[in-house]
Scaffold this active site. Structure first.
Site, PDB file in Angstrom:
ATOM      1  CG  HIS A   1      28.364  66.276  98.670  1.00 57.45           C
ATOM      2  ND1 HIS A   1      28.802  66.310  99.983  1.00 57.45           N
ATOM      3  CD2 HIS A   1      27.672  67.424  98.469  1.00 57.45           C
ATOM      4  CE1 HIS A   1      28.403  67.440 100.539  1.00 57.45           C
ATOM      5  NE2 HIS A   1      27.720  68.130  99.640  1.00 57.45           N
TER       6      HIS A   1
ATOM      7  CG  MET B   1      30.515  61.168 107.567  1.00 61.82           C
ATOM      8  SD  MET B   1      30.005  61.846 105.971  1.00 61.82           S
ATOM      9  CE  MET B   1      29.261  63.369 106.531  1.00 61.82           C
TER      10      MET B   1
ATOM     11  N   GLY C   1      25.711  53.187 106.064  1.00 60.50           N
ATOM     12  CA  GLY C   1      26.179  52.308 104.985  1.00 60.50           C
ATOM     13  C   GLY C   1      25.132  51.951 103.945  1.00 60.50           C
TER      14      GLY C   1
ATOM     15  CB  VAL D   1      36.580  69.483 100.813  1.00 67.95           C
ATOM     16  CG1 VAL D   1      35.287  68.881 101.341  1.00 67.95           C
ATOM     17  CG2 VAL D   1      37.726  69.189 101.771  1.00 67.95           C
ATOM     18  CG  ASP D   2      32.241  67.807  99.363  1.00 68.06           C
ATOM     19  OD1 ASP D   2      32.492  66.584  99.382  1.00 68.06           O
ATOM     20  OD2 ASP D   2      31.698  68.404 100.316  1.00 68.06           O
TER      21      ASP D   2
ATOM     22  NE  ARG E   1      43.051  65.189 108.034  1.00 67.96           N
ATOM     23  CZ  ARG E   1      41.770  65.047 108.380  1.00 67.96           C
ATOM     24  NH1 ARG E   1      41.079  64.037 107.926  1.00 67.96           N
ATOM     25  NH2 ARG E   1      41.194  65.915 109.173  1.00 67.96           N
TER      26      ARG E   1
ATOM     27  CG  ASP F   1      40.021  67.550  93.298  1.00 68.19           C
ATOM     28  OD1 ASP F   1      39.536  67.740  94.441  1.00 68.19           O
ATOM     29  OD2 ASP F   1      39.784  68.300  92.339  1.00 68.19           O
TER      30      ASP F   1
HETATM   31  C1  GAR Z   1      24.863  59.976 102.220  1.00 70.61           C
HETATM   32  O1  GAR Z   1      23.770  60.840 102.108  1.00 70.61           O
HETATM   33  C2  GAR Z   1      26.083  60.563 101.545  1.00 70.61           C
HETATM   34  O2  GAR Z   1      25.782  61.269 100.386  1.00 70.61           O
HETATM   35  C3  GAR Z   1      26.602  61.475 102.619  1.00 70.61           C
HETATM   36  O3  GAR Z   1      26.449  60.757 103.809  1.00 70.61           O
HETATM   37  C4  GAR Z   1      25.330  59.874 103.682  1.00 70.61           C
HETATM   38  C5  GAR Z   1      25.788  58.491 104.034  1.00 70.61           C
HETATM   39  O4  GAR Z   1      24.709  57.612 104.070  1.00 70.61           O
HETATM   40  N1  GAR Z   1      27.961  61.849 102.386  1.00 70.61           N
HETATM   41  C6  GAR Z   1      28.442  63.053 102.645  1.00 70.61           C
HETATM   42  O5  GAR Z   1      27.788  63.951 103.155  1.00 70.61           O
HETATM   43  C7  GAR Z   1      29.906  63.242 102.295  1.00 70.61           C
HETATM   44  N2  GAR Z   1      30.231  64.627 102.246  1.00 70.61           N
HETATM   45  P1  GAR Z   1      24.930  56.050 104.064  1.00 70.61           P
HETATM   46  O6  GAR Z   1      25.929  55.747 105.189  1.00 70.61           O
HETATM   47  O7  GAR Z   1      23.592  55.469 104.357  1.00 70.61           O
HETATM   48  O8  GAR Z   1      25.475  55.639 102.710  1.00 70.61           O
END
Ligand code: GAR
Length: 213
Positions: free
Chosen positions: A109, A90, A12, A144-145, A65, A141
């Site tokens: 991302h 995630m 987070g 994904v990504d 889901r 959208d």
């Molecule tokens: C971050 O690096 C974010 O970009 C990535 O997860 C991490 C979460 O960190 N997200 C993805 O990979 C989504 N595809 P956080 O919980 O400390 O914010």
């Protein structure tokens, strides 16, 4: 005041960066309405509760889901969320989820999309031999990504970088990029040209003042 719904699955730190930007008035016109996590033990949920925010676990394990997403959507509506911010969430969103908040879901991302989507983006960049890495905040959208890019920030990849050191450098930039992207989107001062997010030109002060005498 626009109401943000934050979705996270773990640490987070992006959520904390958004909350700090609001508290320090670097991100104006926004408040966090609710924090939701599909993982009951997410550190981000604990942090949200310590800040006195509404924070709920909506566990996804063992659930379909569609059913899980329906509960997430209901919670977001219940808290009258204007903009959904995925912050290390995630889980892939169903098409129904994306359609429930059209152009009102952002994701961060840890790569310069469209390079290295999916998991372990920083390790992918390192393995590929990229010399520049970074992060992307984009609209979500149904792919994904994939949605329109709002903000990207870069970092150099050095010869002695590891996946961990690169992830740490990228994360620092994520914490700057996400509040900036939210501020831009909430301003409404943009349009889409195809899949391009384009900021509207500011009217010149001369035009506002009228012609010079
Ligand atoms: C971050 O690096 C974010 O970009 C990535 O997860 C991490 C979460 O960190 N997200 C993805 O990979 C989504 N595809 P956080 O919980 O400390 O914010």
């Amino acid at each position: 005041m626009k109401r943000l719904g934050i979705l996270l699955s773990g640490r987070g730190s992006n959520f904390v960066a958004i909350a700090s930007a609001i508290r320090e008035r670097r991100l104006l016109g926004a408040e966090i309405a609710v924090v939701l996590s599909n993982q009951a033990d997410a550190a981000g949920l604990t942090a949200a509760r310590e800040m006195g925010l509404a924070a709920f676990a909506v566990p996804s394990a063992g659930r379909k889901r569609a059913e899980h997403d329906a509960e997430m959507i209901a919670r977001l509506h219940q808290h009258r969320v204007d903009l959904v911010c995925l912050a290390g969430y995630m889980r892939i969103l169903s098409a129904e989820f994306v359609r429930a908040f059209p152009n009102r879901i952002l994701n961060i991302h840890p790569s310069l999309l469209p390079a290295f989507p999916g998991l372990d983006a920083q390790a992918q960049a390192l393995e590929y031999g990229a010399k520049v890495a970074g992060c992307t905040v984009h609209f979500v959208d149904e792919a994904v990504d994939h949605g329109a890019i709002v903000v990207q920030r870069t970092v150099p990849v050095l010869d002695d970088d590891t996946a961990e050191s690169l992830a740490a450098k990228v994360l620092e930039q994520e914490h700057i990029a996400y509040p900036e992207a939210i501020m831009r989107v909430l301003s409404g001062d943009f349009r889409f040209e195809g899949r391009r997010y384009v900021r509207r030109a500011k009217p010149s002060t001369r035009r506002l003042r009228g012609p010079e005498p």
